[in-house]
Every structure is written in C-alpha cells, then in structure tokens.
Scaffold this motif. Structure first.
Motif, short mmCIF file in Angstrom:
data_model
loop_
_atom_site.label_atom_id
_atom_site.label_comp_id
_atom_site.label_asym_id
_atom_site.label_seq_id
_atom_site.Cartn_x
_atom_site.Cartn_y
_atom_site.Cartn_z
N PHE A 192 0.76 -1.27 0.11
CA PHE A 192 -0.11 0.02 -0.08
C PHE A 192 0.75 1.29 -0.03
O PHE A 192 0.35 2.26 -0.47
CB PHE A 192 -0.71 0.07 1.26
N VAL A 193 2.04 1.22 0.49
CA VAL A 193 2.84 2.43 0.71
C VAL A 193 4.26 2.20 0.63
O VAL A 193 4.97 1.16 0.86
CB VAL A 193 2.44 3.10 2.11
N GLU A 194 4.82 3.28 -0.07
CA GLU A 194 6.42 3.17 0.12
C GLU A 194 6.86 4.40 0.55
O GLU A 194 6.71 5.51 0.83
CB GLU A 194 6.95 3.31 -1.54
N MET A 195 8.02 4.22 1.69
CA MET A 195 8.33 5.09 2.74
C MET A 195 9.85 5.33 2.39
O MET A 195 10.69 4.26 2.22
CB MET A 195 7.95 4.57 4.08
N ILE A 226 -6.30 -1.47 4.88
CA ILE A 226 -4.89 -2.04 4.39
C ILE A 226 -4.36 -3.34 5.18
O ILE A 226 -4.92 -3.57 6.24
CB ILE A 226 -4.05 -0.88 4.45
N ASP A 227 -3.39 -4.06 4.51
CA ASP A 227 -2.66 -5.01 5.25
C ASP A 227 -2.04 -4.72 6.40
O ASP A 227 -1.78 -3.65 6.43
CB ASP A 227 -1.93 -5.69 3.88
N ASP A 228 -1.80 -5.73 7.10
CA ASP A 228 -0.99 -5.55 8.54
C ASP A 228 0.45 -4.84 8.35
O ASP A 228 0.54 -3.85 9.16
CB ASP A 228 -0.88 -6.65 9.11
N GLU A 229 1.17 -5.29 7.28
CA GLU A 229 2.43 -4.91 7.02
C GLU A 229 2.34 -3.44 6.72
O GLU A 229 3.17 -2.55 7.15
CB GLU A 229 3.25 -5.54 5.96
N SER A 230 1.37 -2.95 5.71
CA SER A 230 1.56 -1.54 5.52
C SER A 230 0.83 -0.64 6.55
O SER A 230 1.22 0.36 6.65
CB SER A 230 0.50 -1.54 4.14
N ARG A 231 -0.09 -1.39 7.24
CA ARG A 231 -0.69 -0.71 8.41
C ARG A 231 0.47 -0.39 9.57
O ARG A 231 0.61 0.70 9.97
CB ARG A 231 -1.90 -1.50 9.04
N ALA A 232 1.45 -1.21 9.76
CA ALA A 232 2.53 -0.90 10.65
C ALA A 232 3.51 0.24 10.08
O ALA A 232 4.06 1.22 10.71
CB ALA A 232 3.54 -2.34 10.76
N LEU A 233 3.68 0.26 8.82
CA LEU A 233 4.65 1.41 8.17
C LEU A 233 3.72 2.35 8.32
O LEU A 233 4.60 3.61 8.69
CB LEU A 233 4.85 0.83 6.67
N LEU A 234 2.54 2.55 8.05
CA LEU A 234 1.99 3.91 7.93
C LEU A 234 1.70 4.21 9.49
O LEU A 234 1.94 5.53 9.71
CB LEU A 234 0.49 3.65 7.26
N ALA A 235 1.60 3.43 10.31
CA ALA A 235 1.46 3.94 11.71
C ALA A 235 3.03 4.38 12.09
O ALA A 235 2.92 5.29 13.28
CB ALA A 235 1.25 2.59 12.78
N GLY A 278 -9.68 1.42 18.08
CA GLY A 278 -9.57 0.09 17.32
C GLY A 278 -8.77 0.06 16.30
O GLY A 278 -7.76 -0.59 16.25
N GLN A 279 -8.26 1.33 15.57
CA GLN A 279 -7.53 1.48 14.52
C GLN A 279 -6.04 1.61 15.24
O GLN A 279 -5.29 1.08 14.80
CB GLN A 279 -7.69 2.71 13.74
N ALA A 280 -6.30 2.47 16.06
CA ALA A 280 -4.83 2.55 16.80
C ALA A 280 -4.21 1.17 17.39
O ALA A 280 -2.97 0.98 17.35
CB ALA A 280 -4.77 3.50 17.94
N ALA A 281 -4.98 0.42 18.25
CA ALA A 281 -4.67 -0.68 18.82
C ALA A 281 -4.35 -1.81 17.50
O ALA A 281 -3.33 -2.63 17.76
CB ALA A 281 -5.66 -1.30 19.40
N GLY A 282 -4.74 -1.65 16.32
CA GLY A 282 -4.58 -2.63 15.29
C GLY A 282 -3.46 -2.37 14.35
O GLY A 282 -3.23 -2.87 13.42
N SER A 283 -2.55 -1.17 14.76
CA SER A 283 -1.70 -0.81 14.05
C SER A 283 -0.02 -1.51 14.15
O SER A 283 0.74 -1.14 13.42
CB SER A 283 -1.27 0.93 14.10
N GLY A 284 -0.16 -2.55 14.87
CA GLY A 284 1.01 -3.37 14.78
C GLY A 284 1.30 -4.24 13.95
O GLY A 284 0.28 -4.52 13.19
N VAL A 285 2.31 -5.00 14.18
CA VAL A 285 2.63 -5.99 13.21
C VAL A 285 3.42 -7.18 13.79
O VAL A 285 4.04 -6.86 14.96
CB VAL A 285 3.15 -5.92 11.91
#
Length: 235
Positions: A96-99, A137-146, A163-170
């Motif tokens: 989803f994202v490139e950083m 978005i997928d877990d890996e993208s979520r962790a990177l965006l977080a 809920g979104q904040a809690a699920g931002s890990g990987v």
C-alpha cells in the motif's frame, strides 16, 4: 558597551534556540547539541592555546573535531564512524505504501501505492485521513503507516479511533521474507556494500528508529532483517 552587546547576543541566541528546540525532532536536537558542543569546545581549546596551555588545548581540540566530524590525518576507516554519507536514504515498500527515511535527519516521507489516493504523498494528507486508511490495508502496510504517523504526530493514537490505533502493529518478525535487493534499499546502501558498511548503516539507523528512542518496532525489525540478510552473503 561590549558587555551590553554580548548580553544582547546571548539573549538573542537563547530566545531563538528555545524556539528551535520547541519544534525540533529528537534527532535534530541531538545533532544540534553535538555541533554546538563541538564549536564551543573548539573555541575553548583556542583560548587555552592562546594562553600557551597546549597540554589542555590539544586533547580538547581533538575531542571538538571528533564531535564535528573533523578528524584530519586519521585513516578513512576511523573517520567513517563519525561521518555518514550525506543524503543517504532508506526505502521500505509494502503493498500500500512506499516510505523513505533520511539518515541525516531521521524524517520520513512516503507515497501511497494503491486505492483512491494512489500516487499521493503522505505529507499531502491530513492525519485524520491517514488514520482512517489504517482500517482498510494489510497488516504490514498498517505498521509502516503507523510508524510514519508516530513521527508526524505522536498524539494521533490518542485522538484517533481506539480500534484503529490498537490494530496498527505487526508481528515481531517485521513482515515477510526480504530479498537482498530490498535489504540494500532498507539500509540505504548500494549493491555490493562491504560488511563494515552494512554494520555501520544498521547502527546509524537503529539510533533513529529503535523503539526505545521513540521509533517503530516494525521498522526496527525490518532493519535488523536487512542486516542479517546482507551479512549472510559475507559469511
């Protein structure tokens, strides 16, 4: 009159220094203090030298030059531990994202690769919009965006949906397998970098992204994985 000018200069620098500290990122504060300390130590060394106290001035000057990254006359392998390659950038890419992470400043920039905001810079979107994207978005993208959000606004978890904040890990593994090409990008190195270059890049990055320094568990795991992947090629 000279004393008055000195007093005005001190007040001036204190005021603007405090304003800078209020807005600066931790890594910028660290680098700024290191530079200021080096300049101050060099000035004090000069005063001792003028007074003929060379035994004090010489080691003080060497310490100052070390802080400033100036170590003339030493082998390149010694000075490299103080000097990073200017403009060095690490890249991490998910579905989803490139950083990008600047080794010089520790700042992160990114672009969205999929969805209605495809091609949009993360800096162009406000924090509430980015937080809403976490749910889809997928877990890996979520962790990177977080990780990006943590650097942009450390309070986003307090203000966002719990809920979104809690699920931002990987998972602690930091995502899926990594190719050597990806590992070089993560560490900001050219293909064929030496084992010393790999170790040095890893150490410099961990100073900026380690969770104990306010960084990201996900990014730290990816950087550790990149180091392991590349060092295995030198074994």
């Amino acid at each position: 009159m000279p004393q008055l000018l000195i007093a005005i200069a001190i007040v001036f620098f204190l005021y603007f220094g405090l304003q800078w500290l209020k807005n600066a990122k931790p890594n910028q504060v660290r680098d700024g203090l290191k530079t200021a300390g080096g300049v101050a130590a060099l000035g004090i060394a000069g005063l001792f030298a003028v007074r003929g106290q060379i035994a004090i001035a010489a080691p003080l000057a060497m310490g100052a030059m070390a802080l400033l990254g100036w170590i003339p006359g030493l082998p390149a392998s010694w000075t490299q531990r103080w000097n990073k390659t200017p403009g060095q950038v690490s890249r991490v890419r998910t579905a989803f994202v490139e950083m990008e992470l600047s080794h010089d400043t520790g700042e992160m920039q990114g672009v969205i690769l999929a969805g209605p905001y495809e091609g949009t810079s993360l800096d162009a979107l406000n924090v509430p919009t980015l937080v809403r994207l976490l749910a889809d978005i997928d877990d890996e993208s979520r962790a990177l965006l977080a990780a990006y959000l943590d650097r942009r606004d450390s309070r986003w978890r307090e203000n966002g949906d719990p809920g979104q904040a809690a699920g931002s890990g990987v998972a602690a593994g930091g995502g899926g397998p990594m190719t050597p090409e990806e590992a070089y990008q993560v560490l900001g190195l050219e293909a064929g970098a030496s084992a010393d270059d790999i170790t040095r890049a890893h150490r410099n990055l961990m100073k900026k992204i380690h969770p104990d320094q306010g960084g990201s568990t996900y990014l730290a795991a990816r950087v550790n994985m990149a180091k392991d992947v590349l060092l295995r090629r030198h074994a």
